[in-house]
Design a protein around this motif. Structure first.
Motif, mmCIF file in Angstrom:
data_model
loop_
_atom_site.group_PDB
_atom_site.id
_atom_site.type_symbol
_atom_site.label_atom_id
_atom_site.label_comp_id
_atom_site.label_asym_id
_atom_site.label_seq_id
_atom_site.Cartn_x
_atom_site.Cartn_y
_atom_site.Cartn_z
ATOM 1 N N PHE A 11 62.537 20.114 -61.066
ATOM 2 C CA PHE A 11 62.641 20.352 -62.491
ATOM 3 C C PHE A 11 61.372 19.777 -63.106
ATOM 4 N N LYS A 12 60.917 20.333 -64.196
ATOM 5 C CA LYS A 12 59.742 19.828 -64.908
ATOM 6 C C LYS A 12 60.202 19.215 -66.214
ATOM 7 N N ALA A 13 59.843 17.949 -66.420
ATOM 8 C CA ALA A 13 60.210 17.270 -67.663
ATOM 9 C C ALA A 13 59.548 17.961 -68.854
ATOM 10 N N ALA A 14 60.269 18.046 -69.954
ATOM 11 C CA ALA A 14 59.756 18.693 -71.163
ATOM 12 C C ALA A 14 58.747 17.818 -71.893
ATOM 13 N N GLY A 15 58.797 16.501 -71.661
ATOM 14 C CA GLY A 15 57.884 15.598 -72.360
ATOM 15 C C GLY A 15 58.363 15.293 -73.757
ATOM 16 N N THR A 16 57.640 14.398 -74.423
ATOM 17 C CA THR A 16 58.090 13.939 -75.734
ATOM 18 C C THR A 16 57.250 14.460 -76.892
ATOM 19 N N ASN A 17 56.096 15.087 -76.603
ATOM 20 C CA ASN A 17 55.322 15.613 -77.731
ATOM 21 C C ASN A 17 55.334 17.139 -77.725
ATOM 22 N N ALA A 18 54.695 17.734 -78.716
ATOM 23 C CA ALA A 18 54.730 19.195 -78.891
ATOM 24 C C ALA A 18 54.087 19.945 -77.726
ATOM 25 N N ASN A 19 53.190 19.296 -76.994
ATOM 26 C CA ASN A 19 52.520 19.939 -75.859
ATOM 27 C C ASN A 19 53.312 19.810 -74.562
ATOM 28 N N GLY A 20 54.479 19.209 -74.626
ATOM 29 C CA GLY A 20 55.277 19.015 -73.415
ATOM 30 C C GLY A 20 54.717 17.931 -72.522
ATOM 31 N N GLU A 21 54.086 16.948 -73.126
ATOM 32 C CA GLU A 21 53.480 15.849 -72.373
ATOM 33 C C GLU A 21 54.021 14.522 -72.877
ATOM 34 N N PHE A 22 53.626 13.470 -72.182
ATOM 35 C CA PHE A 22 53.959 12.116 -72.593
ATOM 36 C C PHE A 22 52.712 11.445 -73.141
ATOM 37 N N LEU A 23 52.888 10.330 -73.820
ATOM 38 C CA LEU A 23 51.746 9.570 -74.316
ATOM 39 C C LEU A 23 50.990 8.943 -73.152
ATOM 40 N N LYS A 24 49.693 8.776 -73.301
ATOM 41 C CA LYS A 24 48.881 8.160 -72.239
ATOM 42 C C LYS A 24 49.342 6.745 -71.933
ATOM 43 N N GLU A 25 49.932 6.077 -72.923
ATOM 44 C CA GLU A 25 50.384 4.701 -72.757
ATOM 45 C C GLU A 25 51.711 4.586 -72.004
ATOM 46 N N ASP A 26 52.422 5.698 -71.871
ATOM 47 C CA ASP A 26 53.721 5.676 -71.194
ATOM 48 C C ASP A 26 53.556 5.331 -69.720
ATOM 49 N N ILE A 27 54.477 4.574 -69.207
ATOM 50 C CA ILE A 27 54.500 4.204 -67.794
ATOM 51 C C ILE A 27 55.597 5.012 -67.114
ATOM 52 N N THR A 28 55.250 5.663 -66.009
ATOM 53 C CA THR A 28 56.205 6.487 -65.272
ATOM 54 C C THR A 28 56.916 5.660 -64.214
ATOM 55 N N ILE A 29 58.234 5.752 -64.201
ATOM 56 C CA ILE A 29 59.034 5.147 -63.139
ATOM 57 C C ILE A 29 59.145 6.168 -62.012
ATOM 58 N N LEU A 30 58.898 5.724 -60.790
ATOM 59 C CA LEU A 30 59.057 6.571 -59.601
ATOM 60 C C LEU A 30 60.250 6.059 -58.825
ATOM 61 N N THR A 31 61.117 6.962 -58.381
ATOM 62 C CA THR A 31 62.295 6.519 -57.641
ATOM 63 C C THR A 31 62.746 7.583 -56.645
ATOM 64 N N ILE A 32 63.465 7.133 -55.660
ATOM 65 C CA ILE A 32 64.127 8.014 -54.702
ATOM 66 C C ILE A 32 65.614 7.856 -54.934
ATOM 67 N N VAL A 33 66.336 8.970 -54.917
ATOM 68 C CA VAL A 33 67.776 8.905 -55.152
ATOM 69 C C VAL A 33 68.499 9.757 -54.106
ATOM 70 N N THR A 34 69.697 9.323 -53.773
ATOM 71 C CA THR A 34 70.581 10.111 -52.920
ATOM 72 C C THR A 34 71.739 10.581 -53.803
ATOM 73 N N SER A 35 72.479 11.550 -53.331
ATOM 74 C CA SER A 35 73.533 12.144 -54.165
ATOM 75 C C SER A 35 74.606 11.144 -54.582
ATOM 76 N N ASN A 36 74.838 10.123 -53.789
ATOM 77 C CA ASN A 36 75.861 9.145 -54.172
ATOM 78 C C ASN A 36 75.370 8.193 -55.264
ATOM 79 N N ARG A 37 74.111 8.337 -55.689
ATOM 80 C CA ARG A 37 73.562 7.486 -56.748
ATOM 81 C C ARG A 37 73.178 8.284 -57.995
#
Length: 88
Positions: A11-37
């Protein structure tokens, strides 16, 4: 360790601004998930309100089981406020 089988599904995140992007200052969390989580992922989205990049780990399972997991992920993505804005 044997080689993994990678199946692209995303899935592609829609982002928070009109261009469908995030602010340069935003920090991205990276994670791995399994279906039970999935419920924990939903809680993270509700609390963090920022960009989150998620990899879904699915063990070697029958196709029917894998398809069920992807269906559950689709339902979670649609039903969780903020998921389509913040998660890819």
């Amino acid at each position: 360790m044997r080689p993994s089988k990678v199946v692209p599904f995303y899935f592609k995140a829609a982002g928070t601004n009109a261009n469908g992007e995030f602010l340069k200052e935003d920090i991205t969390i990276l994670t791995i998930v399994t279906s039970n989580r999935f419920s924990t992922l939903a809680k993270l989205v509700k609390r963090y309100q920022g960009p989150i990049s998620v990899a879904l780990h699915v063990t070697s399972t029958p196709t029917e089981h894998r398809d069920r997991i992807l269906d559950e992920l689709q339902t979670l993505y649609i039903s969780t406020p903020g998921m389509s804005t913040y998660v890819d």
